[in-house]
Design a protein around this motif. Structure first.
Motif, short mmCIF file in Angstrom:
data_model
loop_
_atom_site.label_atom_id
_atom_site.label_comp_id
_atom_site.label_asym_id
_atom_site.label_seq_id
_atom_site.Cartn_x
_atom_site.Cartn_y
_atom_site.Cartn_z
N ASP A 1 19.28 71.85 94.44
CA ASP A 1 18.04 72.61 94.58
C ASP A 1 17.78 73.43 93.32
OD1 ASP A 1 15.78 73.92 96.00
OD2 ASP A 1 17.14 75.65 96.06
N GLU A 2 18.81 74.11 92.84
CA GLU A 2 18.66 74.95 91.65
C GLU A 2 18.38 74.10 90.41
OE1 GLU A 2 21.60 78.52 93.21
OE2 GLU A 2 22.47 76.74 92.27
N GLU B 1 14.83 72.81 90.61
CA GLU B 1 13.87 73.91 90.41
C GLU B 1 13.66 74.18 88.92
OE1 GLU B 1 11.47 77.35 91.57
OE2 GLU B 1 12.42 75.91 92.90
N VAL B 2 14.76 74.33 88.16
CA VAL B 2 14.59 74.63 86.73
C VAL B 2 14.05 73.42 85.98
CG1 VAL B 2 16.30 76.48 86.69
CG2 VAL B 2 17.00 74.18 86.05
N THR C 1 12.02 71.01 87.28
CA THR C 1 10.60 70.88 87.63
C THR C 1 9.75 71.89 86.86
OG1 THR C 1 11.14 70.05 89.83
CG2 THR C 1 8.93 70.96 89.52
N THR C 2 10.21 73.13 86.81
CA THR C 2 9.43 74.15 86.10
C THR C 2 9.40 73.86 84.60
OG1 THR C 2 11.35 75.63 86.12
CG2 THR C 2 9.70 75.96 87.84
N LYS D 1 16.58 82.73 93.14
CA LYS D 1 16.35 81.69 92.13
C LYS D 1 15.39 82.16 91.04
CE LYS D 1 15.19 78.23 94.72
NZ LYS D 1 14.76 76.91 95.17
N ASN D 2 14.32 82.80 91.44
CA ASN D 2 13.34 83.28 90.45
C ASN D 2 13.97 84.27 89.47
OD1 ASN D 2 11.24 81.71 91.45
ND2 ASN D 2 10.53 83.31 92.83
N GLY E 1 14.74 82.45 97.58
CA GLY E 1 13.67 82.21 96.62
C GLY E 1 13.63 83.28 95.54
#
Length: 182
Positions: free
Chosen positions: A112-113, A116-117, A119-120, A91-92, A88
Motif C-alpha cells: 500500500d505504501e 501510494e508513493v 502513484t503520486t 502515510k501523508n 491516511g
C-alpha cells in the motif's frame, strides 16, 4: 543527507533474513548521514530498521497512528515520534517528511505504501526517488505482473521506470544519493 522513508513488514512472524536485512539497512543510514523515517513501530522489520538506524548513529523519526499506539507497538525510543489520527494521515506525513523511499519485503501495508508513493510520483506530485530493495527476488513475481500490465497499456512504461530495483543496501543508498528514479 536525506530523510529516507523505509517501508517494510511489521509482523513478528518474519524469517530472520528479513529482520537482518532491515537492521543492516538501518545501520547503514547513520554513517552516510541519513535520517530514518519509519512507520513508528517497534516490532518486526520496522523495529529492526529503527534499532539498526540508532545503532548506526542515524536520527529516527517514527510516524504512527493512535490506534497502533493503543496496541503498545510504538517505537518509544525514536528520536521523534509523531502520533497521527489514522493511517491516511500517517502515510501523508511520512511522504511529506521524506526525501526518498526504500521498500523492503513486506505484505499488504508495505505494498500500500509503495503504491501510494509510486502513484503520486506518476501524477508528478513529487519527484522523490523510489527504490525497491530486493536482494532475494521477493518482488520478481509482482514486477513481472506489472511489466505485463505495461504490455497491455494498463500501466505506462515510463511509470515502471520511476522505481529503481536494486539487490544491495549499498546500491539502494547510492540510488537515493544520486536522486535517480529509474
Amino acid at each position: 543527507m536525506a530523510a529516507i522513508c523505509v517501508f517494510c513488514a511489521s509482523s513478528n512472524a518474519i524469517d530472520r533474513q528479513w529482520l537482518d536485512l532491515a537492521a543492516q539497512l538501518g545501520k547503514a543510514l547513520g554513517p552516510r548521514g541519513h535520517t530514518l523515517v519509519s512507520g513508528g513501530g517497534r516490532v518486526g522489520m520496522m523495529g529492526a530498521v529503527a534499532d539498526g538506524a540508532r545503532a548506526g548513529g542515524a536520527h529516527t523519526l517514527g510516524v504512527i497512528p493512535q490506534s497502533l499506539v493503543d496496541l503498545e507497538v510504538a517505537d518509544t525510543q525514536a528520536d521523534e515520534l509523531i502520533v497521527t489520527t489514522d493511517m491516511g494521515a500517517r502515510k501523508n506525513l511520512m511522504i511529506d517528511r521524506s526525501d526518498a523511499f526504500i521498500t523492503l519485503p513486506g505484505g499488504l501495508g508495505t505494498l500500500d505504501e509503495l503504491f501510494e508513493v509510486w502513484t503520486t510520483a506518476t501524477l508528478d506530485l513529487h519527484r522523490k526517488p523510489i527504490i525497491l530493495l530486493d536482494p532475494a527476488g521477493f518482488y520478481e513475481g509482482m514486477w513481472g505482473w506489472l511489466a505485463g500490465l505495461a504490455d497491455t497499456e494498463f500501466i505506462r512504461r515510463p511509470a515502471l521506470a520511476q522505481v529503481t530495483t536494486v539487490s544491495s543496501i549499498e546500491a539502494a543508498l547510492d540510488a537515493v544519493e544520486r536522486g535517480t528514479r529509474h
